[in-house]
Design a protein around this motif. Sequence first.
Motif, mmCIF file in Angstrom:
data_model
loop_
_atom_site.group_PDB
_atom_site.id
_atom_site.type_symbol
_atom_site.label_atom_id
_atom_site.label_comp_id
_atom_site.label_asym_id
_atom_site.label_seq_id
_atom_site.Cartn_x
_atom_site.Cartn_y
_atom_site.Cartn_z
ATOM 1 N N CYS A 82 0.843 -1.201 0.000
ATOM 2 C CA CYS A 82 0.000 0.000 0.000
ATOM 3 C C CYS A 82 0.872 1.242 0.000
ATOM 4 O O CYS A 82 1.887 1.304 0.702
ATOM 5 C CB CYS A 82 -0.894 0.025 1.239
ATOM 6 S SG CYS A 82 -1.991 -1.400 1.387
ATOM 7 N N SER A 83 0.476 2.243 -0.762
ATOM 8 C CA SER A 83 1.208 3.519 -0.754
ATOM 9 C C SER A 83 0.233 4.678 -0.920
ATOM 10 O O SER A 83 -0.856 4.521 -1.477
ATOM 11 C CB SER A 83 2.266 3.553 -1.860
ATOM 12 O OG SER A 83 1.670 3.556 -3.134
ATOM 13 N N ILE A 84 0.680 5.830 -0.423
ATOM 14 C CA ILE A 84 -0.108 7.058 -0.473
ATOM 15 C C ILE A 84 0.668 8.106 -1.273
ATOM 16 O O ILE A 84 1.883 8.259 -1.106
ATOM 17 C CB ILE A 84 -0.375 7.600 0.950
ATOM 18 C CG1 ILE A 84 -1.426 6.736 1.647
ATOM 19 C CG2 ILE A 84 -0.822 9.056 0.934
ATOM 20 C CD1 ILE A 84 -2.829 6.883 1.100
ATOM 21 N N GLY A 85 -0.043 8.828 -2.160
ATOM 22 C CA GLY A 85 0.579 9.902 -2.920
ATOM 23 C C GLY A 85 -0.159 11.217 -2.727
ATOM 24 O O GLY A 85 -1.307 11.236 -2.273
ATOM 25 N N PHE A 86 0.526 12.305 -3.061
ATOM 26 C CA PHE A 86 -0.072 13.640 -2.967
ATOM 27 C C PHE A 86 -0.267 14.226 -4.356
ATOM 28 O O PHE A 86 0.431 13.868 -5.309
ATOM 29 C CB PHE A 86 0.831 14.576 -2.158
ATOM 30 C CG PHE A 86 0.749 14.360 -0.678
ATOM 31 C CD1 PHE A 86 -0.278 14.914 0.069
ATOM 32 C CD2 PHE A 86 1.709 13.604 -0.022
ATOM 33 C CE1 PHE A 86 -0.362 14.708 1.421
ATOM 34 C CE2 PHE A 86 1.641 13.398 1.337
ATOM 35 C CZ PHE A 86 0.606 13.951 2.061
ATOM 36 N N ASP A 87 -1.208 15.150 -4.474
ATOM 37 C CA ASP A 87 -1.401 15.859 -5.732
ATOM 38 C C ASP A 87 -0.443 17.062 -5.816
ATOM 39 O O ASP A 87 -0.764 18.096 -6.365
ATOM 40 C CB ASP A 87 -2.861 16.332 -5.875
ATOM 41 C CG ASP A 87 -3.297 17.292 -4.778
ATOM 42 O OD1 ASP A 87 -2.490 17.593 -3.885
ATOM 43 O OD2 ASP A 87 -4.461 17.736 -4.810
#
Length: 639
Positions: A288-293
Amino acid sequence: MCGLAGIVLSHPGRPDEGTLLAMRDAQRHRGPDQAGVFVADGVGLGHRRLSIIDLAHGRQPMVDEAAGLALIYNGELYNFPSLKTELEALGVVFTSHSDTEVLLRAWQQWGEDCLSRLVGMFAFAVWDVRAQRIFMARDQIGIKPLHYGFTGAGDLVFASELKGVLAHPQVDRTLDPQALEDYLALGYVPDPKSIYRSVRKLPPGHWLSWRAGEAQPTVRQYWDVSFDRTSDETADGAIAKLRALLDDAVKSQMVSDVPLGAFLSGGVDSSAVVASMSRASAQPVRTCSIGFDHDGFDETVYARQVAQHLHTQHFERRVGSDDYALLDTLAAIHDEPFSDSSALPTYRVCELARTQVTVALSGDGGDENFAGYRRYRMHAWESSLRARLPLGLRKPLFGLLGKLYPKADWAPRPLRAKTTLQALARDDVEAYFHTVSTTSAAMRQRLYSTRFKQELKGYSALEVFRAHAEKAPTRHPLSLAQYLDMKTWLPGDILTKVDRASMAHSLEVRVPLLDHRLVDWASTLPPALKLKGGTGKYILKKALEADLPHDVLYRTKMGFSVPLAAWLRGPLAQRVREALLGGAVARSGYFEPSVLEQLLREHASGRADHSATLWKLLMLDAFLRHTQQGISDKAKVDA
């Protein structure tokens, strides 16, 4: 994972069960699957369980009336199968397959000496009925939390989280001014303090014992990282040993009776853990990974590259750069001021992971073990310069230059020499403290009101680092910086952040790179194998070259952070202004209003970057508001 709560009376009688249940259930998020309670003369123990191993058994509190023992426990023992085998050879008979029973029998067999045999993450309490004594311990690194304190009546109360302790109505809620100074310097309250005078945190690698009639509990250290530099490990030998230790730690932490996966940021540490998991698993690892705009803060392209390379089952979510709506949520889950802005993406990645798994492995600890932070390189370089000149010469010369040189936050990094000049005027401990203090001593002195300075009585957060440095087993500049981080930053910030964010979603997070055996071995490596030619984590990267793409291993470190400076000049500008000039921070009386206004003005204009300090103050405001609301709600109930 689980939540603990307990009351040990200072007088004959039985604790109020309603109070104990309130303490236990304030931590329901830590253990939504099962709940238990044990109340007897002098003691009450409460437990909430998140079932991970032996789902049908292992209920707590685990009580053995014949042995006169009752146990509550939060964590996982990764070596419980071998411990169980050893105990069975001694004639111990088990009735379950849970590590909880293994811990109870280990305590029964060896007492406090059992701690030297435990491999895992844990906080536990054992009540000895015959001795009428409570014994508590926390794991070697401080992965799992344990808070304790005394009521006005002299009763000992404890819980996994502060909110559990504070659910007892007789716990004093007076703020500790020294803890507030620590927070303003570091962004968190380091062990053993809490933000409240009456509540402490049991430090990592320590145990505590107390019974009614004793003025103070006995607190002792049972483990410390050694930094024993007798090792003459070659690079090839270190690579082989590191891979073996990592694979052993990862494999032992993949034991679970519920779905398991991993966090994957695309950085070296999380990629190392996922690569090892892939070697050990016949099925694709769930990642699982989280990204930003916001491109400058988004690492998902690298996480995706690693996921494809290792053939994982990858889950990804992008969150808006306006995700600061979590600010009040973070204040509620941390229970004390906490300003690490990466707590926001950490919360979101735990939220994402929980939709897929109940247990997730993370890469935390790689930077501390193998000197990955940029500040280590700077500290080592500055220390080499300090060693060439005596302090008596350096202090006045560089002190003056540092004072005269302008603070150019807006300038290119090579021109921001003020911090380096100031560091050269200090000794290694003060210099490193200055490096990690995101609000300088000079700025804190400007900020504090006259009343608050009087409450501090000359105390400085530097004393935290001085105290640890005095006990450090090493004087090598790089090793000392690592040791100081392992005593402050790692348990106080990194592990606290991950524990609270994961537990808020009833997710268990395991950290293979912080297996205490791996940590101790890594500390013995020659510093040149960790930091070589300006490359941090040198030996870890070399060990992973066979598993991961070169551009993943040797790209510039980005970090797991958010665009604070832009937020505080844009969408959060009005909110931080209201908090500092008219909110709980303004009303606290701790700060000079004119200085608060000046910080806001300078940051808004772009003349200076005060984002770290402003964020601390904004999170302090959220904490104060949350605390005041809690007190107000309690008053309404009492009325």
